[in-house]
Design an enzyme around this catalytic site. Structure first.
Site, PDB file in Angstrom:
ATOM      1  N   GLY A   1     -19.540 -32.597  11.408  1.00 41.48           N
ATOM      2  CA  GLY A   1     -20.246 -31.982  12.529  1.00 41.48           C
ATOM      3  C   GLY A   1     -21.280 -32.854  13.201  1.00 41.48           C
ATOM      4  N   SER A   2     -21.153 -34.189  13.079  1.00 44.16           N
ATOM      5  CA  SER A   2     -22.141 -35.035  13.765  1.00 44.16           C
ATOM      6  C   SER A   2     -22.040 -34.857  15.282  1.00 44.16           C
ATOM      7  CB  SER A   2     -21.975 -36.505  13.378  1.00 44.16           C
ATOM      8  OG  SER A   2     -20.738 -37.007  13.793  1.00 44.16           O
ATOM      9  N   ASN A   3     -20.831 -34.658  15.785  1.00 40.26           N
ATOM     10  CA  ASN A   3     -20.699 -34.420  17.235  1.00 40.26           C
ATOM     11  C   ASN A   3     -21.260 -33.063  17.626  1.00 40.26           C
ATOM     12  OD1 ASN A   3     -19.188 -36.633  18.781  1.00 40.26           O
ATOM     13  ND2 ASN A   3     -18.037 -36.476  16.872  1.00 40.26           N
TER      14      ASN A   3
ATOM     15  N   LEU B   1      -4.322 -26.572  14.943  1.00 43.31           N
ATOM     16  CA  LEU B   1      -3.780 -26.579  16.311  1.00 43.31           C
ATOM     17  C   LEU B   1      -4.278 -25.330  17.037  1.00 43.31           C
ATOM     18  CD1 LEU B   1      -1.912 -28.744  17.436  1.00 43.31           C
ATOM     19  CD2 LEU B   1       0.001 -27.154  17.129  1.00 43.31           C
TER      20      LEU B   1
ATOM     21  N   ASN C   1     -10.962 -31.802  24.056  1.00 42.91           N
ATOM     22  CA  ASN C   1     -10.944 -32.320  22.688  1.00 42.91           C
ATOM     23  C   ASN C   1     -11.404 -33.777  22.719  1.00 42.91           C
ATOM     24  OD1 ASN C   1     -10.200 -32.515  19.864  1.00 42.91           O
ATOM     25  ND2 ASN C   1      -8.403 -33.670  20.507  1.00 42.91           N
TER      26      ASN C   1
ATOM     27  N   HIS D   1     -10.892 -37.347  20.727  1.00 42.72           N
ATOM     28  CA  HIS D   1      -9.999 -38.004  19.777  1.00 42.72           C
ATOM     29  C   HIS D   1     -10.510 -39.434  19.554  1.00 42.72           C
ATOM     30  CE1 HIS D   1      -6.310 -38.490  17.510  1.00 42.72           C
ATOM     31  NE2 HIS D   1      -6.287 -39.726  17.981  1.00 42.72           N
TER      32      HIS D   1
HETATM   33  C1  GAR Z   1     -14.709 -37.419  15.228  1.00 42.61           C
HETATM   34  O1  GAR Z   1     -14.643 -38.805  15.045  1.00 42.61           O
HETATM   35  C2  GAR Z   1     -13.617 -36.963  16.165  1.00 42.61           C
HETATM   36  O2  GAR Z   1     -13.315 -37.915  17.148  1.00 42.61           O
HETATM   37  C3  GAR Z   1     -12.476 -36.789  15.197  1.00 42.61           C
HETATM   38  O3  GAR Z   1     -13.050 -36.203  14.060  1.00 42.61           O
HETATM   39  C4  GAR Z   1     -14.377 -36.688  13.920  1.00 42.61           C
HETATM   40  C5  GAR Z   1     -15.293 -35.537  13.643  1.00 42.61           C
HETATM   41  O4  GAR Z   1     -16.548 -36.005  13.220  1.00 42.61           O
HETATM   42  N1  GAR Z   1     -11.427 -35.983  15.758  1.00 42.61           N
HETATM   43  C6  GAR Z   1     -10.150 -36.133  15.417  1.00 42.61           C
HETATM   44  O5  GAR Z   1      -9.753 -36.954  14.616  1.00 42.61           O
HETATM   45  C7  GAR Z   1      -9.206 -35.165  16.127  1.00 42.61           C
HETATM   46  N2  GAR Z   1      -7.850 -35.552  15.934  1.00 42.61           N
HETATM   47  P1  GAR Z   1     -17.788 -35.031  13.164  1.00 42.61           P
HETATM   48  O6  GAR Z   1     -17.365 -33.796  12.356  1.00 42.61           O
HETATM   49  O7  GAR Z   1     -18.871 -35.793  12.459  1.00 42.61           O
HETATM   50  O8  GAR Z   1     -18.165 -34.673  14.563  1.00 42.61           O
END
Ligand code: GAR
Length: 191
Positions: free
Chosen positions: A14-16, A89, A104, A106
């Site tokens: 969940g850093s994003n 999905l 999304n 990626h």
């Molecule tokens: C992020 O790097 C995002 O781009 C990736 O998961 C990570 C989540 O990090 N998404 C995918 O791989 C989607 N196919 P976070 O939980 O620290 O935000």
């Protein structure tokens, strides 16, 4: 255009989510008001608690049920959905409910290294194995095709042959932290 209520869907760290929630805590275009997570033990839930943002655990099976999800989103008057590391999905009813209102992120330069099984470290390991000279992030509209929706924005970073998969992950993550909120803001400003 008035401020939009944003729901972030996330499955893991969940850093994003946190970065978006902080960026949009005082922003004319939008505010993160809800986290939806499919894993009851994901660290992202603790981030929501600490930030005082409402959250709901919706399992992968429950996600299929519009009666579980849509009232939740309606109650929070959600106008925009951000998938940030959400692994299940997205069902068709949600895609239909948020036309041009769901994106999304990626962690590669799509169409490279996208599709089923390509998430998180799997992506960065594939980039390393292919000997790529650059990687980056892609923000795209969500469609029924996994990682297949039209690209909205990409950001790039150069790689060196010495970079390990972990180095690649770190470089790409820095891009996400620096650019993802601004990309969302740009989209919201054009709604
Ligand atoms: C992020 O790097 C995002 O781009 C990736 O998961 C990570 C989540 O990090 N998404 C995918 O791989 C989607 N196919 P976070 O939980 O620290 O935000």
């Amino acid at each position: 255009m008035q401020s939009v209520n944003i729901a972030v869907f996330a499955s893991g760290s969940g850093s994003n989510f946190e970065n978006l929630a902080r960026y949009f805590s005082d922003n004319e275009h939008g505010r993160v008001v809800l986290l939806v997570c499919n894993k009851p033990d994901a660290p992202v839930l603790e981030r929501a608690r600490n930030l005082g943002i409402d959250f709901a655990v919706v399992t992968k099976a429950e996600l299929q049920d519009p009666e579980r999800v849509m009232p939740l989103l309606r109650r929070h008057e959600i106008g925009f959905v951000v998938l940030a590391g959400f692994l299940p999905l997205i069902p068709d009813y949600m895609i239909e409910a948020f036309p041009q209102r769901m994106v999304n992120i990626h962690p590669s330069l799509l169409p490279k290294y996208g599709g089923k099984g390509m998430w998180g470290h799997h992506v960065h390991e594939a980039v390393k194995a292919a000997g790529e000279q650059e990687t980056g992030l892609t923000v795209h509209w969500v469609t029924p095709q996994c990682d297949g929706g039209a690209v909205i924005a990409q950001r790039r970073v150069a790689l060196s042959p010495e970079d390990t998969a972990d180095d690649i992950a770190r470089k790409e993550h820095e891009l996400e932290m620096a650019h993802f909120p601004k990309i969302i803001e740009e989209i919201l400003s054009q709604l």
